[in-house]
Design a protein around this motif. Sequence first.
Motif, PDB file in Angstrom:
ATOM      1  N   PRO A  58      11.320  -2.537   4.071  1.00  0.00           N
ATOM      2  CA  PRO A  58      12.351  -2.259   3.054  1.00  0.00           C
ATOM      3  C   PRO A  58      12.514  -3.380   2.039  1.00  0.00           C
ATOM      4  CG  PRO A  58      13.357  -2.719   5.204  1.00  0.00           C
ATOM      5  CD  PRO A  58      11.881  -2.570   5.439  1.00  0.00           C
ATOM      6  N   TRP A  59      12.199  -4.613   2.441  1.00  0.00           N
ATOM      7  CA  TRP A  59      12.311  -5.733   1.502  1.00  0.00           C
ATOM      8  C   TRP A  59      11.319  -5.574   0.359  1.00  0.00           C
ATOM      9  CZ3 TRP A  59      15.534  -9.126  -0.130  1.00  0.00           C
ATOM     10  CH2 TRP A  59      15.106 -10.269  -0.824  1.00  0.00           C
ATOM     11  N   LEU A  60      10.121  -5.052   0.653  1.00  0.00           N
ATOM     12  CA  LEU A  60       9.121  -4.830  -0.388  1.00  0.00           C
ATOM     13  C   LEU A  60       9.662  -3.870  -1.442  1.00  0.00           C
ATOM     14  CD1 LEU A  60       6.279  -4.930  -1.640  1.00  0.00           C
ATOM     15  CD2 LEU A  60       5.617  -3.139  -0.020  1.00  0.00           C
ATOM     16  N   HIS A  61      10.266  -2.792  -1.021  1.00  0.00           N
ATOM     17  CA  HIS A  61      10.762  -1.797  -1.977  1.00  0.00           C
ATOM     18  C   HIS A  61      11.956  -2.331  -2.769  1.00  0.00           C
ATOM     19  CE1 HIS A  61       7.953   1.184  -0.487  1.00  0.00           C
ATOM     20  NE2 HIS A  61       8.221   0.722   0.716  1.00  0.00           N
ATOM     21  N   TYR A  62      12.734  -3.217  -2.164  1.00  0.00           N
ATOM     22  CA  TYR A  62      13.796  -3.884  -2.930  1.00  0.00           C
ATOM     23  C   TYR A  62      13.193  -4.780  -4.008  1.00  0.00           C
ATOM     24  CZ  TYR A  62      17.332  -7.363  -4.083  1.00  0.00           C
ATOM     25  OH  TYR A  62      18.172  -8.211  -4.769  1.00  0.00           O
ATOM     26  N   LEU A  63      12.183  -5.569  -3.639  1.00  0.00           N
ATOM     27  CA  LEU A  63      11.557  -6.459  -4.616  1.00  0.00           C
ATOM     28  C   LEU A  63      10.926  -5.675  -5.766  1.00  0.00           C
ATOM     29  CD1 LEU A  63       9.824  -9.094  -2.304  1.00  0.00           C
ATOM     30  CD2 LEU A  63      11.846  -9.431  -3.736  1.00  0.00           C
ATOM     31  N   MET A  64      10.332  -4.532  -5.448  1.00  0.00           N
ATOM     32  CA  MET A  64       9.705  -3.738  -6.496  1.00  0.00           C
ATOM     33  C   MET A  64      10.741  -3.124  -7.436  1.00  0.00           C
ATOM     34  SD  MET A  64       6.694  -1.841  -4.346  1.00  0.00           S
ATOM     35  CE  MET A  64       6.217  -0.859  -5.775  1.00  0.00           C
ATOM     36  N   SER A  65      11.824  -2.594  -6.888  1.00  0.00           N
ATOM     37  CA  SER A  65      12.808  -1.898  -7.719  1.00  0.00           C
ATOM     38  C   SER A  65      13.756  -2.841  -8.439  1.00  0.00           C
ATOM     39  CB  SER A  65      13.614  -0.921  -6.849  1.00  0.00           C
ATOM     40  OG  SER A  65      14.330  -1.615  -5.833  1.00  0.00           O
ATOM     41  N   ARG A  66      14.044  -4.000  -7.823  1.00  0.00           N
ATOM     42  CA  ARG A  66      15.045  -4.906  -8.410  1.00  0.00           C
ATOM     43  C   ARG A  66      14.452  -6.183  -8.998  1.00  0.00           C
ATOM     44  NH1 ARG A  66      20.158  -3.790  -6.334  1.00  0.00           N
ATOM     45  NH2 ARG A  66      20.280  -1.552  -5.873  1.00  0.00           N
ATOM     46  N   ARG A  67      13.266  -6.579  -8.562  1.00  0.00           N
ATOM     47  CA  ARG A  67      12.713  -7.864  -8.987  1.00  0.00           C
ATOM     48  C   ARG A  67      11.358  -7.738  -9.676  1.00  0.00           C
ATOM     49  NH1 ARG A  67      17.220  -8.891  -8.402  1.00  0.00           N
ATOM     50  NH2 ARG A  67      18.219 -10.451  -7.060  1.00  0.00           N
ATOM     51  N   GLY A  68      10.911  -6.536  -9.941  1.00  0.00           N
ATOM     52  CA  GLY A  68       9.668  -6.352 -10.687  1.00  0.00           C
ATOM     53  C   GLY A  68       8.412  -6.737  -9.946  1.00  0.00           C
ATOM     54  N   ALA A  69       8.464  -6.781  -8.601  1.00  0.00           N
ATOM     55  CA  ALA A  69       7.275  -7.156  -7.833  1.00  0.00           C
ATOM     56  C   ALA A  69       6.223  -6.050  -7.892  1.00  0.00           C
ATOM     57  CB  ALA A  69       7.664  -7.430  -6.380  1.00  0.00           C
ATOM     58  N   LEU A  70       4.960  -6.468  -7.827  1.00  0.00           N
ATOM     59  CA  LEU A  70       3.833  -5.543  -7.795  1.00  0.00           C
ATOM     60  C   LEU A  70       3.256  -5.522  -6.388  1.00  0.00           C
ATOM     61  CD1 LEU A  70       1.986  -6.782 -11.020  1.00  0.00           C
ATOM     62  CD2 LEU A  70       3.655  -4.929 -10.858  1.00  0.00           C
ATOM     63  N   ALA A  71       3.113  -4.339  -5.805  1.00  0.00           N
ATOM     64  CA  ALA A  71       2.393  -4.183  -4.539  1.00  0.00           C
ATOM     65  C   ALA A  71       0.930  -3.978  -4.908  1.00  0.00           C
ATOM     66  CB  ALA A  71       2.939  -2.990  -3.756  1.00  0.00           C
ATOM     67  N   LEU A  72       0.163  -5.049  -4.897  1.00  0.00           N
ATOM     68  CA  LEU A  72      -1.172  -5.024  -5.504  1.00  0.00           C
ATOM     69  C   LEU A  72      -2.045  -3.946  -4.875  1.00  0.00           C
ATOM     70  CD1 LEU A  72      -1.836  -8.847  -5.912  1.00  0.00           C
ATOM     71  CD2 LEU A  72      -0.904  -7.219  -7.578  1.00  0.00           C
ATOM     72  N   ASP A  73      -2.675  -3.179  -5.741  1.00  0.00           N
ATOM     73  CA  ASP A  73      -3.475  -2.023  -5.341  1.00  0.00           C
ATOM     74  C   ASP A  73      -4.883  -2.455  -4.947  1.00  0.00           C
ATOM     75  OD1 ASP A  73      -4.357   0.519  -4.874  1.00  0.00           O
ATOM     76  OD2 ASP A  73      -4.576   1.059  -6.989  1.00  0.00           O
ATOM     77  N   LEU A  74      -5.005  -2.949  -3.718  1.00  0.00           N
ATOM     78  CA  LEU A  74      -6.300  -3.317  -3.169  1.00  0.00           C
ATOM     79  C   LEU A  74      -6.177  -3.311  -1.654  1.00  0.00           C
ATOM     80  CD1 LEU A  74      -6.994  -7.122  -3.182  1.00  0.00           C
ATOM     81  CD2 LEU A  74      -4.807  -6.222  -3.872  1.00  0.00           C
ATOM     82  N   PRO A  75      -7.281  -3.187  -0.922  1.00  0.00           N
ATOM     83  CA  PRO A  75      -7.230  -3.149   0.550  1.00  0.00           C
ATOM     84  C   PRO A  75      -7.069  -4.544   1.133  1.00  0.00           C
ATOM     85  CG  PRO A  75      -9.493  -2.936  -0.164  1.00  0.00           C
ATOM     86  CD  PRO A  75      -8.653  -2.941  -1.415  1.00  0.00           C
ATOM     87  N   TYR A  76      -5.873  -5.111   0.968  1.00  0.00           N
ATOM     88  CA  TYR A  76      -5.639  -6.493   1.401  1.00  0.00           C
ATOM     89  C   TYR A  76      -5.542  -6.591   2.920  1.00  0.00           C
ATOM     90  CZ  TYR A  76      -3.606 -11.039   2.134  1.00  0.00           C
ATOM     91  OH  TYR A  76      -3.387 -12.310   2.583  1.00  0.00           O
ATOM     92  N   CYS A  77      -6.100  -7.671   3.457  1.00  0.00           N
ATOM     93  CA  CYS A  77      -5.982  -7.987   4.880  1.00  0.00           C
ATOM     94  C   CYS A  77      -5.657  -9.460   5.055  1.00  0.00           C
ATOM     95  CB  CYS A  77      -7.284  -7.680   5.627  1.00  0.00           C
ATOM     96  SG  CYS A  77      -7.555  -5.938   5.990  1.00  0.00           S
ATOM     97  N   GLN A  78      -4.752  -9.725   5.977  1.00  0.00           N
ATOM     98  CA  GLN A  78      -4.499 -11.095   6.403  1.00  0.00           C
ATOM     99  C   GLN A  78      -5.625 -11.509   7.339  1.00  0.00           C
ATOM    100  OE1 GLN A  78      -1.675 -11.889   9.706  1.00  0.00           O
ATOM    101  NE2 GLN A  78      -0.429 -12.882   8.138  1.00  0.00           N
TER     102      GLN A  78
END
Length: 218
Positions: free
Chosen positions: A125-145
Motif C-alpha cells: 500500500p505504501w507504493l500506491h500512496y507514493l504513486m498517487s501522492r508523491r509522483g513515484a514511478l513503479a518502473l516498468d521492467l522485470p526488476y529483481c533484488q
Amino acid sequence: MRASDPALAQAHRLLAAALPPHEVVPRREWREALAERSAGVWSDLRWHLLVAERMGRVLGMASGTFLGSVEVGMIGYLALDPVLRGRGIGARLRTRLRSRFERDAAEFRGRPLAAVVGEVDPDNPWLHYLMSRRGALALDLPYCQPPLRTGEPPHPLVLYYQPLHGRPRSLPVAEVRRLLFAIWRRLYRVARPLQHPVFRRMLRSLQGRTRVRSRWPV
C-alpha cells in the motif's frame, strides 16, 4: 551507532520478525558497513541505520543508502513494533532518513538529492500512496533484488523512483541502466552484475526503448 551497540541487535531482531528470512540481510552486513564508516573508506555511497528508542527498547528502525554515482537515496528497510503501527513512527523515521540522504548529496556531490528509490512488493500500500501522492514511478521492467544469501534465487520486486524535483512521467533508459548497476554493484556488492543472467534479463528488457515509464498510471 557502533557495531557493539545493543540497539543494532534489537533492530535486526525487529526486522527479522517483520519479513521473510530471504528478504533480511545477515546482521554481519550491518556490522561490516559500520566498520567501513569508522575506517573512513566510503567514497560514493553512505549507509544509514536509524532507530526509534524508548528507555533502551527499539520501537522501530529504518535503513538506507545514498548512492552518489546516481544521486539517489535508496530505502533499505523500515520496520516497527506491530503494537505501535499507525502512530507516525515509521513516517518520522523515513523523513529523517531522507534528510540524511539530502545531507549526503550536498556533501558528496554539491547538488540536491535527485530522488528516493526503493524495492517493494507489487501490492504494497505504501507504493500506491507514493504513486498517487508523491509522483513515484513503479518502473516498468522485470526488476529483481539480488540474492541476499548464497544459494537463494533473486527476488522479484517493484523498483520505484520518487523524484524530488518535478513530476516526470518517465526516465531515460540510460539513467535506469546506471541505477540498476549502482544498486546491484555498489549497494548489494554483486561482483559481476553483467555476468548474472537475471541482471542481463533486466537490461534486455530495456533494449529498443528510449524511456522507462511507470507500469501503472501515475
